[in-house]
Design a protein around this motif. Structure first.
Motif, PDB file in Angstrom:
ATOM      1  N   SER A  27     -93.526  -5.163 -24.393  1.00 48.41           N
ATOM      2  CA  SER A  27     -94.601  -4.345 -23.817  1.00 48.41           C
ATOM      3  C   SER A  27     -94.994  -4.843 -22.433  1.00 48.41           C
ATOM      4  CB  SER A  27     -95.819  -4.342 -24.739  1.00 48.41           C
ATOM      5  OG  SER A  27     -95.504  -3.715 -25.965  1.00 48.41           O
ATOM      6  N   LEU A  28     -95.097  -6.168 -22.271  1.00 45.47           N
ATOM      7  CA  LEU A  28     -95.423  -6.709 -20.945  1.00 45.47           C
ATOM      8  C   LEU A  28     -94.308  -6.400 -19.953  1.00 45.47           C
ATOM      9  CD1 LEU A  28     -96.988 -10.201 -21.775  1.00 45.47           C
ATOM     10  CD2 LEU A  28     -98.161  -8.109 -21.059  1.00 45.47           C
ATOM     11  N   LEU A  29     -93.081  -6.533 -20.373  1.00 47.31           N
ATOM     12  CA  LEU A  29     -91.950  -6.249 -19.498  1.00 47.31           C
ATOM     13  C   LEU A  29     -91.943  -4.778 -19.072  1.00 47.31           C
ATOM     14  CD1 LEU A  29     -89.704  -7.902 -18.248  1.00 47.31           C
ATOM     15  CD2 LEU A  29     -88.316  -7.443 -20.259  1.00 47.31           C
ATOM     16  N   ALA A  30     -92.207  -3.882 -20.004  1.00 48.61           N
ATOM     17  CA  ALA A  30     -92.278  -2.450 -19.673  1.00 48.61           C
ATOM     18  C   ALA A  30     -93.391  -2.193 -18.660  1.00 48.61           C
ATOM     19  CB  ALA A  30     -92.491  -1.623 -20.942  1.00 48.61           C
ATOM     20  N   TRP A  31     -94.549  -2.833 -18.851  1.00 55.34           N
ATOM     21  CA  TRP A  31     -95.674  -2.685 -17.922  1.00 55.34           C
ATOM     22  C   TRP A  31     -95.268  -3.173 -16.533  1.00 55.34           C
ATOM     23  CZ3 TRP A  31     -98.688  -5.313 -14.543  1.00 55.34           C
ATOM     24  CH2 TRP A  31     -99.945  -4.811 -14.232  1.00 55.34           C
ATOM     25  N   LEU A  32     -94.609  -4.334 -16.471  1.00 57.10           N
ATOM     26  CA  LEU A  32     -94.201  -4.899 -15.182  1.00 57.10           C
ATOM     27  C   LEU A  32     -93.187  -4.013 -14.467  1.00 57.10           C
ATOM     28  CD1 LEU A  32     -93.946  -8.615 -16.289  1.00 57.10           C
ATOM     29  CD2 LEU A  32     -95.554  -7.709 -14.596  1.00 57.10           C
ATOM     30  N   ILE A  33     -92.255  -3.448 -15.210  1.00 61.71           N
ATOM     31  CA  ILE A  33     -91.254  -2.563 -14.615  1.00 61.71           C
ATOM     32  C   ILE A  33     -91.932  -1.339 -14.004  1.00 61.71           C
ATOM     33  CG2 ILE A  33     -89.321  -1.015 -15.158  1.00 61.71           C
ATOM     34  CD1 ILE A  33     -88.475  -3.226 -17.262  1.00 61.71           C
ATOM     35  N   GLU A  34     -92.851  -0.733 -14.736  1.00 63.31           N
ATOM     36  CA  GLU A  34     -93.564   0.442 -14.199  1.00 63.31           C
ATOM     37  C   GLU A  34     -94.437   0.073 -13.005  1.00 63.31           C
ATOM     38  OE1 GLU A  34     -92.987   3.652 -14.862  1.00 63.31           O
ATOM     39  OE2 GLU A  34     -91.371   2.758 -16.041  1.00 63.31           O
ATOM     40  N   TYR A  35     -95.089  -1.075 -13.076  1.00 61.39           N
ATOM     41  CA  TYR A  35     -95.930  -1.540 -11.965  1.00 61.39           C
ATOM     42  C   TYR A  35     -95.078  -1.765 -10.716  1.00 61.39           C
ATOM     43  CZ  TYR A  35     -99.699  -4.153  -9.644  1.00 61.39           C
ATOM     44  OH  TYR A  35    -100.671  -4.583  -8.771  1.00 61.39           O
ATOM     45  N   ALA A  36     -93.908  -2.361 -10.876  1.00 57.71           N
ATOM     46  CA  ALA A  36     -93.007  -2.586  -9.744  1.00 57.71           C
ATOM     47  C   ALA A  36     -92.623  -1.259  -9.096  1.00 57.71           C
ATOM     48  CB  ALA A  36     -91.756  -3.339 -10.196  1.00 57.71           C
ATOM     49  N   LYS A  37     -92.356  -0.266  -9.904  1.00 60.85           N
ATOM     50  CA  LYS A  37     -92.002   1.051  -9.371  1.00 60.85           C
ATOM     51  C   LYS A  37     -93.157   1.644  -8.574  1.00 60.85           C
ATOM     52  CE  LYS A  37     -88.687   2.197 -13.022  1.00 60.85           C
ATOM     53  NZ  LYS A  37     -88.453   3.039 -14.220  1.00 60.85           N
ATOM     54  N   THR A  38     -94.381   1.539  -9.109  1.00 60.93           N
ATOM     55  CA  THR A  38     -95.532   2.118  -8.403  1.00 60.93           C
ATOM     56  C   THR A  38     -95.845   1.363  -7.115  1.00 60.93           C
ATOM     57  OG1 THR A  38     -97.222   0.818  -9.576  1.00 60.93           O
ATOM     58  CG2 THR A  38     -96.569   2.935 -10.559  1.00 60.93           C
ATOM     59  N   GLU A  39     -95.439   0.114  -7.030  1.00 62.39           N
ATOM     60  CA  GLU A  39     -95.682  -0.699  -5.834  1.00 62.39           C
ATOM     61  C   GLU A  39     -94.532  -0.618  -4.830  1.00 62.39           C
ATOM     62  OE1 GLU A  39     -98.519  -2.468  -4.957  1.00 62.39           O
ATOM     63  OE2 GLU A  39     -99.352  -1.339  -6.652  1.00 62.39           O
ATOM     64  N   GLY A  40     -93.570   0.263  -5.070  1.00 62.50           N
ATOM     65  CA  GLY A  40     -92.480   0.480  -4.123  1.00 62.50           C
ATOM     66  C   GLY A  40     -91.417  -0.605  -4.122  1.00 62.50           C
ATOM     67  N   CYS A  41     -91.291  -1.316  -5.225  1.00 67.00           N
ATOM     68  CA  CYS A  41     -90.276  -2.364  -5.314  1.00 67.00           C
ATOM     69  C   CYS A  41     -88.896  -1.749  -5.547  1.00 67.00           C
ATOM     70  CB  CYS A  41     -90.593  -3.321  -6.464  1.00 67.00           C
ATOM     71  SG  CYS A  41     -92.072  -4.306  -6.183  1.00 67.00           S
ATOM     72  N   LYS A  42     -87.875  -2.498  -5.137  1.00 68.68           N
ATOM     73  CA  LYS A  42     -86.492  -2.078  -5.360  1.00 68.68           C
ATOM     74  C   LYS A  42     -85.944  -2.642  -6.664  1.00 68.68           C
ATOM     75  CE  LYS A  42     -85.351  -1.324  -0.561  1.00 68.68           C
ATOM     76  NZ  LYS A  42     -85.338   0.130  -0.579  1.00 68.68           N
ATOM     77  N   GLY A  43     -86.714  -3.492  -7.345  1.00 69.32           N
ATOM     78  CA  GLY A  43     -86.269  -4.047  -8.607  1.00 69.32           C
ATOM     79  C   GLY A  43     -87.226  -5.089  -9.149  1.00 69.32           C
ATOM     80  N   VAL A  44     -86.865  -5.598 -10.310  1.00 67.37           N
ATOM     81  CA  VAL A  44     -87.580  -6.693 -10.971  1.00 67.37           C
ATOM     82  C   VAL A  44     -86.573  -7.806 -11.167  1.00 67.37           C
ATOM     83  CG1 VAL A  44     -88.818  -7.409 -13.048  1.00 67.37           C
ATOM     84  CG2 VAL A  44     -89.159  -5.099 -12.132  1.00 67.37           C
ATOM     85  N   HIS A  45     -86.950  -9.022 -10.815  1.00 70.04           N
ATOM     86  CA  HIS A  45     -86.058 -10.180 -10.922  1.00 70.04           C
ATOM     87  C   HIS A  45     -86.737 -11.290 -11.710  1.00 70.04           C
ATOM     88  CE1 HIS A  45     -82.894  -9.194  -7.797  1.00 70.04           C
ATOM     89  NE2 HIS A  45     -83.754  -8.197  -7.682  1.00 70.04           N
ATOM     90  N   LEU A  46     -85.913 -12.127 -12.332  1.00 69.04           N
ATOM     91  CA  LEU A  46     -86.410 -13.315 -13.031  1.00 69.04           C
ATOM     92  C   LEU A  46     -85.266 -14.284 -13.218  1.00 69.04           C
ATOM     93  CD1 LEU A  46     -85.346 -13.175 -16.250  1.00 69.04           C
ATOM     94  CD2 LEU A  46     -87.037 -11.360 -16.300  1.00 69.04           C
ATOM     95  N   ASP A  47     -85.594 -15.516 -13.487  1.00 73.81           N
ATOM     96  CA  ASP A  47     -84.634 -16.538 -13.897  1.00 73.81           C
ATOM     97  C   ASP A  47     -84.950 -16.885 -15.344  1.00 73.81           C
ATOM     98  OD1 ASP A  47     -83.149 -17.109 -11.464  1.00 73.81           O
ATOM     99  OD2 ASP A  47     -84.983 -17.998 -10.689  1.00 73.81           O
ATOM    100  N   SER A  48     -83.918 -17.252 -16.092  1.00 70.67           N
ATOM    101  CA  SER A  48     -84.122 -17.589 -17.487  1.00 70.67           C
ATOM    102  C   SER A  48     -83.195 -18.741 -17.858  1.00 70.67           C
ATOM    103  CB  SER A  48     -83.802 -16.369 -18.365  1.00 70.67           C
ATOM    104  OG  SER A  48     -84.034 -16.656 -19.714  1.00 70.67           O
ATOM    105  N   GLY A  49     -83.701 -19.648 -18.666  1.00 71.33           N
ATOM    106  CA  GLY A  49     -82.901 -20.782 -19.112  1.00 71.33           C
ATOM    107  C   GLY A  49     -81.735 -20.337 -19.972  1.00 71.33           C
ATOM    108  N   TYR A  50     -80.649 -21.086 -19.922  1.00 72.33           N
ATOM    109  CA  TYR A  50     -79.434 -20.736 -20.661  1.00 72.33           C
ATOM    110  C   TYR A  50     -79.669 -20.563 -22.155  1.00 72.33           C
ATOM    111  CZ  TYR A  50     -76.424 -21.639 -16.646  1.00 72.33           C
ATOM    112  OH  TYR A  50     -75.816 -21.586 -15.426  1.00 72.33           O
ATOM    113  N   ALA A  51     -80.518 -21.360 -22.750  1.00 68.43           N
ATOM    114  CA  ALA A  51     -80.667 -21.375 -24.209  1.00 68.43           C
ATOM    115  C   ALA A  51     -81.675 -20.358 -24.731  1.00 68.43           C
ATOM    116  CB  ALA A  51     -81.063 -22.776 -24.669  1.00 68.43           C
ATOM    117  N   ARG A  52     -82.258 -19.547 -23.888  1.00 70.15           N
ATOM    118  CA  ARG A  52     -83.287 -18.593 -24.321  1.00 70.15           C
ATOM    119  C   ARG A  52     -82.634 -17.278 -24.763  1.00 70.15           C
ATOM    120  NH1 ARG A  52     -87.850 -17.461 -21.061  1.00 70.15           N
ATOM    121  NH2 ARG A  52     -88.905 -17.284 -23.050  1.00 70.15           N
ATOM    122  N   HIS A  53     -81.855 -17.333 -25.812  1.00 75.07           N
ATOM    123  CA  HIS A  53     -81.044 -16.195 -26.257  1.00 75.07           C
ATOM    124  C   HIS A  53     -81.871 -14.981 -26.660  1.00 75.07           C
ATOM    125  CE1 HIS A  53     -77.691 -18.870 -25.875  1.00 75.07           C
ATOM    126  NE2 HIS A  53     -78.208 -19.708 -26.747  1.00 75.07           N
ATOM    127  N   ALA A  54     -82.974 -15.190 -27.349  1.00 74.93           N
ATOM    128  CA  ALA A  54     -83.818 -14.053 -27.746  1.00 74.93           C
ATOM    129  C   ALA A  54     -84.375 -13.355 -26.508  1.00 74.93           C
ATOM    130  CB  ALA A  54     -84.942 -14.525 -28.661  1.00 74.93           C
TER     131      ALA A  54
END
Length: 141
Positions: free
Chosen positions: A93-120
């Motif tokens: 739900s938070l990720l969906a909110w962030l994606i929509e917020y990025a779109k409304t703010e004129g962003c070209k995308g959403v980016h993040l880094d994630s540790g190798y072992a965070r499979h879920a």
């Protein structure tokens, strides 16, 4: 699911998110948490959180950045859910909110880094349409 997504602005709201951040970032110190959030706010850092039954269940820390490579993006620094509350769709739900917020703010995308072992977490990101596009390298001092 009956919960509220809030933007944590006040000292009390920010401090109420500490226990969730601590699970993701175990070296965090409560006394230093709020001052660091306030410093990061000068770099556009913000926190959103899911509150259910008066308790913070999940948090996301993010900022807006601009890069030659990607243009303006919403960058997710932190995304975490209390270990006892995982599997209820809070992070999704938070990720969906962030994606929509990025779109409304004129962003070209959403980016993040994630540790190798965070499979879920990786499963969630891939389900939301993210793609693995590189490696993050760091040199620490």
């Amino acid at each position: 699911m009956n919960f509220a997504i809030l933007i944590a602005n006040t000292d009390q709201e920010i401090n109420s998110c500490f226990s969730v951040f601590k699970e993701l970032r175990p070296t965090l110190n409560y006394q230093e948490f709020l001052p660091q959030v306030r410093r990061q706010e000068s770099q556009s850092y913000q926190i959103i959180a899911i509150r259910q039954h008066g308790e913070i269940k999940s948090v996301a820390g993010f900022r807006f950045c601009e890069f030659f490579a990607w243009g303006k993006v919403l960058y997710i620094d932190d995304l975490a859910t209390l270990s006892s509350d995982r599997g209820h769709g809070y992070a999704s739900s938070l990720l969906a909110w962030l994606i929509e917020y990025a779109k409304t703010e004129g962003c070209k995308g959403v980016h993040l880094d994630s540790g190798y072992a965070r499979h879920a977490a990786h499963r969630l990101y891939l389900q939301k349409g993210f793609r693995l596009s590189g490696h993050h390298l760091s040199l620490e001092f």
